[in-house]
Design a protein around this motif. Structure first.
Motif, short mmCIF file in Angstrom:
data_model
loop_
_atom_site.label_atom_id
_atom_site.label_comp_id
_atom_site.label_asym_id
_atom_site.label_seq_id
_atom_site.Cartn_x
_atom_site.Cartn_y
_atom_site.Cartn_z
N LEU B 24 0.84 -1.21 0.00
CA LEU B 24 0.00 0.00 0.00
C LEU B 24 0.87 1.26 0.00
O LEU B 24 0.59 2.24 -0.70
CB LEU B 24 -0.93 -0.01 1.22
N TYR B 25 1.95 1.20 0.78
CA TYR B 25 2.88 2.34 0.85
C TYR B 25 3.46 2.64 -0.54
O TYR B 25 3.52 3.80 -0.95
CB TYR B 25 3.98 2.04 1.86
N ALA B 26 3.84 1.57 -1.26
CA ALA B 26 4.43 1.75 -2.60
C ALA B 26 3.46 2.51 -3.50
O ALA B 26 3.85 3.41 -4.25
CB ALA B 26 4.77 0.40 -3.22
N GLU B 27 2.17 2.17 -3.41
CA GLU B 27 1.17 2.82 -4.24
C GLU B 27 0.95 4.28 -3.81
O GLU B 27 0.90 5.18 -4.64
CB GLU B 27 -0.15 2.03 -4.17
N LEU B 28 0.84 4.50 -2.49
CA LEU B 28 0.50 5.85 -2.01
C LEU B 28 1.68 6.82 -2.07
O LEU B 28 1.48 8.03 -2.14
CB LEU B 28 -0.06 5.77 -0.58
N VAL B 29 2.91 6.31 -2.03
CA VAL B 29 4.06 7.18 -2.21
C VAL B 29 4.01 7.81 -3.59
O VAL B 29 4.29 8.99 -3.77
CB VAL B 29 5.39 6.40 -2.02
N ASP B 30 3.61 7.00 -4.57
CA ASP B 30 3.54 7.52 -5.95
C ASP B 30 2.35 8.43 -6.17
O ASP B 30 2.43 9.42 -6.89
CB ASP B 30 3.47 6.34 -6.94
N THR B 31 1.20 8.10 -5.56
CA THR B 31 0.00 8.91 -5.76
C THR B 31 -0.65 9.21 -4.40
O THR B 31 -1.67 8.63 -4.05
CB THR B 31 -1.03 8.17 -6.64
N PRO B 32 -0.03 10.12 -3.65
CA PRO B 32 -0.59 10.43 -2.32
C PRO B 32 -1.94 11.14 -2.46
O PRO B 32 -2.08 12.01 -3.33
CB PRO B 32 0.46 11.34 -1.68
N PRO B 33 -2.92 10.77 -1.63
CA PRO B 33 -4.20 11.47 -1.68
C PRO B 33 -4.02 12.95 -1.34
O PRO B 33 -3.14 13.31 -0.56
CB PRO B 33 -5.04 10.77 -0.60
N GLU B 34 -4.85 13.79 -1.92
CA GLU B 34 -4.84 15.23 -1.67
C GLU B 34 -4.90 15.51 -0.16
O GLU B 34 -5.69 14.90 0.55
CB GLU B 34 -6.06 15.84 -2.36
N GLY B 35 -4.03 16.41 0.31
CA GLY B 35 -4.06 16.81 1.71
C GLY B 35 -3.27 15.91 2.65
O GLY B 35 -3.23 16.17 3.84
N VAL B 36 -2.65 14.87 2.11
CA VAL B 36 -1.81 14.00 2.96
C VAL B 36 -0.40 14.57 2.96
O VAL B 36 0.20 14.77 1.90
CB VAL B 36 -1.82 12.55 2.45
N VAL B 37 0.14 14.87 4.15
CA VAL B 37 1.45 15.51 4.23
C VAL B 37 2.57 14.53 4.58
O VAL B 37 3.74 14.82 4.35
CB VAL B 37 1.47 16.69 5.22
N ASP B 38 2.24 13.38 5.16
CA ASP B 38 3.27 12.43 5.55
C ASP B 38 2.70 11.02 5.53
O ASP B 38 1.54 10.82 5.90
CB ASP B 38 3.74 12.72 6.99
N LEU B 39 3.52 10.07 5.10
CA LEU B 39 3.16 8.66 5.18
C LEU B 39 4.14 8.00 6.13
O LEU B 39 5.35 8.15 5.97
CB LEU B 39 3.27 8.01 3.80
#
Lengths: 299, 202
Positions: B24-39
């Motif tokens: 999941l991290y691999a996917e969200l690093v590339d396309t972080p949802p709007e308004g997300v500042v840190d994973l």
């Protein structure tokens, strides 16, 4: 270029801006001003960009000498401010106003009448070198400039915009009586007994002296767990109330660690974190339990 | 997958295991949802820290539920070798605790691929997980007040490298000259989430 020479630093004064968002995956927290609205207001009063670096002064006691004339503004915990210019009578100023400090004058801050952290903005911003795109001191990670110490010289940047026409901001000083903070059940609320959640909001907690920019240790009703197994470390947010085995919660602030290994029982709403950052040791905090903003995530 | 709100500041996503976290991290690093500042990936959770002024948790939750984790993939951050001198003060204890003896501890440590699951504790401190569980050991009963920078250590299912001198309760098995944290490097952390690591005897 103007500089500010530190004559006395008080108990703790650090340079702070908006911090370092986006680096948590490397183990670096956001840090930045603990009371962000006060940081932004101080900058606005001297015509800076809202995110410019300011001095966060903990419990007053800061004394600076201006090498070059500067406009400053103090927000947050209101300290008595005295400017002593060469060959002039000392002048006293109120917080939340823009103040001219002539070349060679000293600016001294007394003890705040309420609150803990004051924000001293200087027109042009504090221009110490950036570390990872921020000038903030992160006390937890040991990143950024050293805390202020007598003899240090702080460079002042070039003014970015015009001075605002408003030179006084009518804001309320931080609460001197009990502080009320709204909390939402935390991600591990179900690791605690229902009694623990009642206890959290049933009585007040005292802010202990074991408190700093990382977090505040609180003393009050013990929060008992319904599950005692080990929690794997997981990411934490500012405002998290983490409960170690003592049952006494810690409220995490600007320099909190990126991950934690104890369950988080509740989280303070973001709008109330600035109030938490102004709580003094000895002051009492009452928590009020509210629903998650926006409702249930399953909707 | 379970979603836990952290007031209005973030969303903690609990998954079954580290493999799912990294997918999941691999996917969200590339396309972080709007308004997300840190994973913030961890052993079995992924925290999405948000800016409440720019989004709300409903939208972030929706984005997480609609994300397509890439099973078997990890953030493409490559692999490195870290040279280690196996002279740690706790090496003999680890040999006894695991029943392997010192030599086999070294062979088990160098003989598997480790992956940085997440960072925490201090800037640049990566929690590395391996592929065999023979080196799982408890923390020391008495944490040391000073662990030197570069110390290579074990605790629980993890191994790690201390980026700077700090207190620490992990079992020390050796040290490395590799610099785990260097502000003049981009990124400053050597051990970023998802990177694969081979330890080799120096």
């Amino acid at each position: 270029m103007c500089t500010l020479k530190v004559v006395a630093a008080g108990p703790l004064s650090t340079v702070q801006d908006r911090g370092r968002p986006g680096l948590a995956a490397l183990g670096v927290g956001q840090s930045g001003a603990a009371d962000r609205p006060s940081h932004r207001l101080a900058n606005r009063l001297v015509g800076n960009d809202e995110d410019a670096a300011v001095i966060e002064v903990t419990f007053g006691g800061l004394e600076l000498r201006a090498e070059g004339g500067v406009y400053v503004a103090l927000t947050g915990a209101p300290c008595p401010m005295v400017v002593r210019a060469p060959d002039e009578q000392p002048r006293t100023f109120a917080a939340y106003s823009a103040v001219w400090v002539p070349d060679g004058a000293t600016l001294s801050l007394g003890v705040p009448s309420s609150g803990l952290r004051s924000y001293l903005a200087v027109r042009g911003g504090i221009a110490v070198p950036e570390v990872l795109q921020s000038r903030s001191t992160d006390m937890m990670a040991g990143i950024g400039p050293d805390p202020l110490a007598a003899g240090m010289r702080l460079p002042v940047g070039a003014p970015a915009g015009n001075l605002p026409e408003t030179d006084l901001a009518p804001v309320c000083p931080p609460e001197a009586a009990d502080i009320v903070l709204r909390v939402v059940d935390g991600p591990r609320a179900d690791w605690f007994t229902e009694d623990a959640l009642d206890a959290l909001v049933g009585d007040s907690y005292k802010v202990t002296t074991d408190s700093n920019r990382v977090g505040m240790r609180l003393s009050g009703p013990e929060l008992t767990r319904s599950r005692t197994d080990e929690l794997s470390s997981e990411g934490m947010v500012c405002g998290a109330l983490q409960v170690p085995p003592t049952g006494q919660p810690t409220l995490f602030l600007a320099d909190h660690p990126v991950t934690g290994g104890y369950p988080v029982v509740a989280v303070v709403l973001s709008a109330d974190i600035p109030k938490a950052a102004q709580a003094r040791p000895g002051q009492r905090i009452r928590f009020v339990r509210v629903a998650t903003p926006g409702g249930d995530l399953d909707d | 997958m379970k979603l836990f709100p952290c007031a209005d500041q973030g969303l903690l996503v609990e998954l079954d295991d580290l493999e799912q976290v990294l997918a999941l991290y691999a996917e969200l690093v590339d396309t972080p949802p709007e308004g997300v500042v840190d994973l913030v990936p961890a052993a079995n959770t992924l925290l999405l820290r948000t800016d409440p002024a720019r989004t709300d948790l409903q939208r972030v939750a929706k984005a997480v539920l609609e994300a397509e984790p890439r099973p078997g993939t990890r953030p493409d951050v490559g692999h490195i070798e870290i040279p280690v001198t196996y002279d740690g003060e706790d090496l003999a204890d680890v040999g006894r605790l695991t029943g392997l003896g010192e030599r086999e501890v070294i062979e088990a440590h160098t003989g598997q691929e480790w992956t940085v699951a997440f960072c925490g504790f201090a800037p640049g401190f990566g929690y590395l997980v391996g592929t065999d569980d023979r080196l799982h050991v408890p923390r020391r009963d008495n944490p040391r007040t000073k662990v030197p920078a570069g110390a290579v250590a074990l605790a629980g299912e993890f191994t790690g490298v201390y980026p700077r001198e700090s207190p620490g309760g992990w079992q020390l098995i050796g040290h490395t000259t590799a610099t785990a944290w260097d502000l003049d490097r981009d990124p400053p952390a050597l051990l970023v989430p998802g990177i694969r690591v081979r330890f080799v005897e120096a």
